[in-house]
Scaffold this active site. Structure first.
Site, PDB file in Angstrom:
ATOM      1  N   SER A  18       0.829  -1.202   0.000  1.00 43.21           N
ATOM      2  CA  SER A  18       0.000   0.000   0.000  1.00 43.21           C
ATOM      3  C   SER A  18       0.872   1.265   0.000  1.00 43.21           C
ATOM      4  CB  SER A  18      -0.948  -0.056   1.202  1.00 43.21           C
ATOM      5  OG  SER A  18      -1.957   0.914   1.109  1.00 43.21           O
ATOM      6  N   ASP A  20      -5.909  -3.184  -2.253  1.00 41.16           N
ATOM      7  CA  ASP A  20      -4.808  -2.943  -1.315  1.00 41.16           C
ATOM      8  C   ASP A  20      -4.125  -4.244  -0.886  1.00 41.16           C
ATOM      9  OD1 ASP A  20      -3.510  -2.421   1.314  1.00 41.16           O
ATOM     10  OD2 ASP A  20      -4.401  -0.440   1.081  1.00 41.16           O
TER      11      ASP A  20
END
Length: 281
Positions: free
Chosen positions: A39, A162
């Site tokens: 991320s 993510d």
């Protein structure tokens, strides 16, 4: 094989902690053989690998307050609270406001792995440095697409979310790939277990369109806690150094204040003083 690895688990605005860690490493001329980013942690690492001290800090403390970067109006427009194309395109491309030094990034011999979650089956996908190109930072967009706050990001026709859902703390991956000195950057206190409750609502929404990813999201807390426990075991054995903030300073994945960001950055910078000793002993 033996070698050094750096892992940054990301965590939205909390990930400025890792930006502080990496700026300290640049100041002390500390490099790693392999960087693993999840991320926002992967974004920190692009600046680090390119040797651009202070670049990530500016993204968090200046650009992130712009409505183009992250805002409810973005979400109403196209279901992306954070405009990943603005962050990793408009700002970061060669003609952007603060371009990534792509030539320096490419020239750095460090390997780079970016983790994303395949929205179709919830499996982790491990992108490599070869997936990054000139003005092509799509793998960071994919790894940073927070479910429900963002639509999945497509690469080669595959939808990704993510990476923190699929492999939030990739210590096992780094160890399995032969690294015996691993610096792990967490963005929540080391001994605070992750709880399921914040993921229950989003996973119900996600289940309507991406059921496998929703299942992964619902059980992310367990995976995160297990992986941190493994990291602590490796730390006792001397193979891992865990750096983690003592406080969140009011920050969360999508909530920030200038003061909180600055304090978190400074703590990351200060905590990184432990890295040089760890890597040389």
């Amino acid at each position: 094989m033996t070698g050094t690895a750096l892992i940054d688990v990301g965590g939205g605005y909390r990930a400025i902690y890792g930006a502080g860690v990496m700026d300290r490493c640049l100041d002390e001329k500390i490099s790693f053989d392999h960087c693993y980013g999840v991320s926002a942690g992967s974004a920190n690492m692009t600046s680090f690998i390119a040797g651009q001290n202070g670049r990530s800090h500016r993204f968090y403390t200046e650009y992130s307050f712009r409505k183009e970067y992250a805002s409810p109006s973005n979400f109403f427009k196209d279901h992306n609270f954070v405009d990943l194309d603005y962050v990793y395109g408009t700002l970061s491309n060669h003609d952007g406001e603060y371009p990534l030094d792509y030539e320096a990034f490419e020239a750095n011999p460090a390997e780079f792995t970016v983790i994303a979650c395949d929205a179709r089956d919830g499996a982790p996908h491990y992108f490599t440095k070869s997936d990054v190109g000139y003005d092509n930072y799509d793998i960071m967009k994919a790894s940073s697409a927070v479910p429900v706050a963002c639509e999945p990001y497509y690469i080669g026709g595959v939808p990704y979310f993510d990476g923190g859902i699929a492999d939030p703390v990739p210590v096992h991956r780094a160890a399995a790939e032969g690294y015996d000195r691993i610096v792990l950057v967490l963005t929540r206190p080391k001994d605070v277990l992750r709880e399921q409750r914040k993921d229950i609502g989003p996973s119900k929404v996600l289940a309507r369109t991406w059921p496998a990813a929703a299942e992964k999201l619902l059980n992310r807390y367990r995976l995160y806690n297990d992986e941190v426990a493994l990291a602590k075991r490796y730390e006792k054995e001397g193979n891992v150094l865990i750096l983690a903030p003592e406080d969140l300073y009011g920050l969360s994945t999508l909530t920030k204040s200038y003061e909180g960001l600055e304090r978190m950055y400074r703590q990351g910078y200060a905590d990184a003083s432990r890295i040089a000793d760890f890597l040389t002993h």
